[in-house]
Design a protein around this motif. Structure first.
Motif, short mmCIF file in Angstrom:
data_model
loop_
_atom_site.label_atom_id
_atom_site.label_comp_id
_atom_site.label_asym_id
_atom_site.label_seq_id
_atom_site.Cartn_x
_atom_site.Cartn_y
_atom_site.Cartn_z
N ARG A 1 41.49 34.90 36.89
CA ARG A 1 40.51 35.99 36.91
C ARG A 1 39.26 35.59 36.14
NH1 ARG A 1 43.75 37.31 40.10
NH2 ARG A 1 45.05 39.14 40.19
N TYR B 1 36.41 28.40 49.26
CA TYR B 1 34.98 28.18 49.05
C TYR B 1 34.66 26.69 49.18
CZ TYR B 1 35.00 32.90 47.16
OH TYR B 1 35.14 34.26 47.01
N ASN C 1 42.49 48.59 42.61
CA ASN C 1 42.06 48.30 43.97
C ASN C 1 40.68 48.93 44.16
OD1 ASN C 1 41.60 48.05 46.68
ND2 ASN C 1 43.56 48.89 47.33
N ARG D 1 36.61 35.93 45.17
CA ARG D 1 37.67 36.79 45.69
C ARG D 1 38.97 36.02 45.84
NH1 ARG D 1 35.51 37.95 50.88
NH2 ARG D 1 37.65 38.49 51.35
N GLN D 2 40.07 36.69 45.61
CA GLN D 2 41.39 36.09 45.80
C GLN D 2 41.58 35.72 47.27
OE1 GLN D 2 41.92 35.84 42.25
NE2 GLN D 2 43.88 35.55 43.18
N ARG E 1 38.89 39.93 55.03
CA ARG E 1 40.23 40.48 54.79
C ARG E 1 40.78 41.05 56.10
NH1 ARG E 1 36.76 42.58 50.79
NH2 ARG E 1 37.19 41.78 48.71
N VAL F 1 40.16 33.53 49.22
CA VAL F 1 39.04 32.96 49.96
C VAL F 1 38.86 31.49 49.59
CG1 VAL F 1 36.55 33.08 50.37
CG2 VAL F 1 37.86 35.18 50.06
N VAL G 1 43.68 36.81 54.26
CA VAL G 1 42.28 36.41 54.21
C VAL G 1 42.08 35.27 55.20
CG1 VAL G 1 40.43 35.49 52.76
CG2 VAL G 1 42.08 37.09 51.79
N ARG H 1 31.39 37.45 41.88
CA ARG H 1 32.81 37.30 41.61
C ARG H 1 33.51 36.60 42.77
NH1 ARG H 1 37.75 40.13 41.92
NH2 ARG H 1 36.94 41.63 43.38
N ARG I 1 39.95 27.43 46.08
CA ARG I 1 40.21 28.87 45.97
C ARG I 1 40.82 29.13 44.60
NH1 ARG I 1 45.65 30.23 49.49
NH2 ARG I 1 46.98 28.81 48.36
#
Length: 124
Positions: A14, A27, A75, A22-23, A97, A25, A90, A20, A8
């Motif tokens: 960034r 993988y 946001n 995601r914060q 989310r 998550v 998450v 993209r 993650r």
């Protein structure tokens, strides 16, 4: 690859990737052997990410990651039904989310049914 691993983004990372990342998550790492890069599975695509942006673990985590959006961070869901505020969890199993009310110790994902501890000390 000798054993499965999961990655993650660090909370301050960034990287520009498409799609993209995601914060918060986790993988699936599909190729950890590219030197400075690691290939992760993002939905139906494989994405190469610089190793310095990632936290990598041997086992898939079971705790919910808490994501805090900084006040100066846009946001993208603001003003929509998908807006969960500046702090949310998450799911470690499906990446959905989850809205947080108060500071619960455990929560359940409405999408996949995973019940787990909220890792307040591990932010994404």
């Amino acid at each position: 690859m000798s054993k499965p691993s999961w990655a993650r983004l660090y909370s301050t990372a960034r990287p520009f990737t498409n799609p993209r990342l995601r914060q918060g998550v986790w993988y699936d790492v599909v190729d950890p052997n590219l030197g400075e890069r690691v290939v992760v599975q993002v939905r139906d695509r494989r994405v190469a990410v610089h190793r310095r942006y990632l936290e990598i673990r041997d086992k898939r985590p079971t705790r919910f990651t808490v994501v805090y959006l900084a006040t100066n961070t846009p946001n993208p869901a603001a003003g929509t039904a998908r807006d969960l505020g500046r702090m949310y969890a998450v799911c470690p199993m499906c990446g959905v989310r989850v809205r947080l009310f108060g500071e619960p110790q455990t929560i359940e994902c409405k999408d996949c049914g995973h019940k787990g501890e909220v890792a307040w000390w591990e932010t994404g």
